[in-house]
Design a protein around this motif. Structure first.
Motif, PDB file in Angstrom:
ATOM      1  N   LYS A 292       0.834  -1.212   0.000  1.00 45.82           N
ATOM      2  CA  LYS A 292       0.000   0.000   0.000  1.00 45.82           C
ATOM      3  C   LYS A 292       0.866   1.259   0.000  1.00 45.82           C
ATOM      4  O   LYS A 292       0.520   2.276  -0.594  1.00 45.82           O
ATOM      5  N   GLU A 293       1.998   1.171   0.683  1.00 51.12           N
ATOM      6  CA  GLU A 293       2.834   2.351   0.838  1.00 51.12           C
ATOM      7  C   GLU A 293       3.631   2.668  -0.426  1.00 51.12           C
ATOM      8  O   GLU A 293       3.972   3.817  -0.661  1.00 51.12           O
ATOM      9  N   VAL A 294       3.910   1.657  -1.244  1.00 48.11           N
ATOM     10  CA  VAL A 294       4.803   1.889  -2.399  1.00 48.11           C
ATOM     11  C   VAL A 294       4.106   1.752  -3.747  1.00 48.11           C
ATOM     12  O   VAL A 294       4.747   1.902  -4.787  1.00 48.11           O
ATOM     13  N   ALA A 295       2.797   1.515  -3.733  1.00 52.44           N
ATOM     14  CA  ALA A 295       2.084   1.336  -5.014  1.00 52.44           C
ATOM     15  C   ALA A 295       2.212   2.570  -5.895  1.00 52.44           C
ATOM     16  O   ALA A 295       2.378   2.470  -7.119  1.00 52.44           O
ATOM     17  N   SER A 296       2.169   3.750  -5.298  1.00 50.25           N
ATOM     18  CA  SER A 296       2.242   4.978  -6.104  1.00 50.25           C
ATOM     19  C   SER A 296       3.627   5.168  -6.720  1.00 50.25           C
ATOM     20  O   SER A 296       3.798   5.979  -7.629  1.00 50.25           O
ATOM     21  N   LEU A 297       4.620   4.419  -6.222  1.00 49.57           N
ATOM     22  CA  LEU A 297       5.973   4.475  -6.801  1.00 49.57           C
ATOM     23  C   LEU A 297       6.138   3.451  -7.920  1.00 49.57           C
ATOM     24  O   LEU A 297       7.224   3.334  -8.500  1.00 49.57           O
TER      25      LEU A 297
ATOM     26  N   TYR B 201      -0.308  -4.625 -11.770  1.00 47.23           N
ATOM     27  CA  TYR B 201      -1.538  -4.364 -11.008  1.00 47.23           C
ATOM     28  C   TYR B 201      -1.805  -5.403  -9.920  1.00 47.23           C
ATOM     29  O   TYR B 201      -2.803  -5.329  -9.226  1.00 47.23           O
ATOM     30  N   LEU B 202      -0.908  -6.373  -9.765  1.00 49.08           N
ATOM     31  CA  LEU B 202      -1.068  -7.368  -8.689  1.00 49.08           C
ATOM     32  C   LEU B 202      -0.079  -7.051  -7.581  1.00 49.08           C
ATOM     33  O   LEU B 202       1.135  -7.142  -7.787  1.00 49.08           O
ATOM     34  N   THR B 203      -0.581  -6.658  -6.423  1.00 49.93           N
ATOM     35  CA  THR B 203       0.326  -6.322  -5.323  1.00 49.93           C
ATOM     36  C   THR B 203      -0.319  -6.598  -3.974  1.00 49.93           C
ATOM     37  O   THR B 203      -1.545  -6.600  -3.848  1.00 49.93           O
ATOM     38  N   GLY B 204       0.533  -6.874  -2.993  1.00 51.30           N
ATOM     39  CA  GLY B 204       0.048  -7.130  -1.631  1.00 51.30           C
ATOM     40  C   GLY B 204      -0.526  -8.525  -1.442  1.00 51.30           C
ATOM     41  O   GLY B 204      -1.172  -8.805  -0.432  1.00 51.30           O
ATOM     42  N   GLN B 205      -0.245  -9.419  -2.387  1.00 49.13           N
ATOM     43  CA  GLN B 205      -0.892 -10.734  -2.382  1.00 49.13           C
ATOM     44  C   GLN B 205       0.067 -11.851  -1.957  1.00 49.13           C
ATOM     45  O   GLN B 205       1.283 -11.715  -2.074  1.00 49.13           O
ATOM     46  N   THR B 206      -0.515 -12.947  -1.531  1.00 49.98           N
ATOM     47  CA  THR B 206       0.235 -14.185  -1.321  1.00 49.98           C
ATOM     48  C   THR B 206      -0.330 -15.236  -2.268  1.00 49.98           C
ATOM     49  O   THR B 206      -1.524 -15.548  -2.199  1.00 49.98           O
ATOM     50  N   LEU B 207       0.511 -15.721  -3.163  1.00 53.59           N
ATOM     51  CA  LEU B 207       0.103 -16.764  -4.119  1.00 53.59           C
ATOM     52  C   LEU B 207       0.544 -18.108  -3.562  1.00 53.59           C
ATOM     53  O   LEU B 207       1.744 -18.331  -3.355  1.00 53.59           O
ATOM     54  N   TYR B 208      -0.401 -18.998  -3.330  1.00 56.21           N
ATOM     55  CA  TYR B 208      -0.082 -20.311  -2.758  1.00 56.21           C
ATOM     56  C   TYR B 208       0.175 -21.307  -3.886  1.00 56.21           C
ATOM     57  O   TYR B 208      -0.715 -21.575  -4.691  1.00 56.21           O
TER      58      TYR B 208
END
Ligand SMILES: NC(=O)c1ccc[n+]([C@@H]2O[C@H](COP(=O)([O-])OP(=O)(O)OC[C@H]3O[C@@H](n4cnc5c(N)ncnc54)[C@H](OP(=O)(O)O)[C@@H]3O)[C@@H](O)[C@H]2O)c1
Length: 242
Positions: free
Chosen positions: A166-171, A228-235
């Motif tokens: 969330k903090e670095v998405a704009s970067l 566009y995929l961020t902050g996720q955990t892919l199992y």
């Protein structure tokens, strides 16, 4: 433009496979190791011969050491992606876990990677397509008896990317976890054949993952089209424990 990835744990089985695949994708690499210099030096030589227009540099660091991170970060001039593929575990009851073991687990999997990222963030932001990937574990969600502290730090990696994304998405930086189930690597060599067979029987896909099964998703996350995929955990578990 040359793209640089730092593979933390390039001397491990998943990290080594990842380094080979990222090199084939055109990345220049910093190949991190702790004790296994020989494996990484051999990889650097082989990759330099195979991909002469890219660069491959071996970079040692003990992830239990938080005191010399500035020196480590200072030697990395450009970093567009970081993959944390180092790790270790202890297999016993939590009541028998020592403070030294807890400290090592937290430092190797969480504390030092987080401190490293804080120092690398400006470099990761430069391309507008920075990528952070942790090799987590399904145990971070499911929890495992006999590996309670390991499960806790793996869950911590997922919690960290959830917030950090969330903090670095704009970067333009994405941060994700690829969380394997059981992978056929030297990390599992401590288990006897009967134990490994029992785990395998429990995996719906009917086999342990190979490192390449895990690397495929890391490569995909590093693609500019995966922005566009961020902050996720892919199992990536073959259906195990899910
Ligand atoms: N194998 C599995 O079943 C499995 C399942 C789920 C998740 N994972 C995760 O996948 C990642 C890679 O595991 P792997 O199976 O490829 O393990 P591996 O083959 O045993 O490799 C472990 C790597 O971690 C590095 N490392 C260990 N302690 C270190 C320290 N103090 N400082 C710096 N580096 C250190 C090793 O460096 P040196 O060899 O150079 O010392 C090596 O590069 C780990 O995060 C692990 O938790 C593995």
């Amino acid at each position: 433009m040359r793209r640089w990835a730092l593979v933390v744990g390039a001397s491990g089985d998943i990290g080594a496979a990842l380094a080979n695949q990222l090199a084939a994708d055109g990345w220049s690499l910093y190949l991190h190791y702790h004790q296994n210099a020989a494996r990484v030096e051999a990889a650097c030589a082989a990759l330099s011969a195979a991909y002469p227009k890219q660069d491959f540099l071996a970079v040692p660091y003990d992830l239990t050491d938080v005191a010399h991170l500035d020196d480590f970060i200072g030697q990395l001039f450009a970093v567009d992606a970081v993959i944390f593929a180092a790790g270790q575990t202890y297999y016993h009851l939590f009541k028998d876990t020592t403070a030294t073991e807890l400290s090592a687990l937290f430092r190797v999997h969480l504390l030092t990677p987080m401190a490293m990222l804080a120092g690398l963030q400006d470099k990761l932001a430069r391309s507008g397509q920075g990528r952070v990937v942790f090799i987590g574990s399904v145990y971070g969600a499911a929890g495992s008896a006999m590996e309670v502290a390991y499960s806790a730090v793996k869950g911590g990696q997922s919690a960290f990317v959830h917030a950090y994304a969330k903090e670095v998405a704009s970067l333009g930086i994405t941060a994700n976890v690829v969380a394997p189930g059981a992978v056929a690597t030297k990390m599992n060599r401590q288990f006897d054949a009967a134990t490994l067979a029992a785990v395998q029987a429990d995996i719906p896909a009917g086999r342990f993952a190979q490192p390449g099964d895990v690397c495929y998703f890391v490569r995909t996350l590093l693609d500019p089209a995966a922005a566009y995929l961020t902050g996720q955990t892919l199992y990536v578990t073959g259906g195990w424990l899910q």
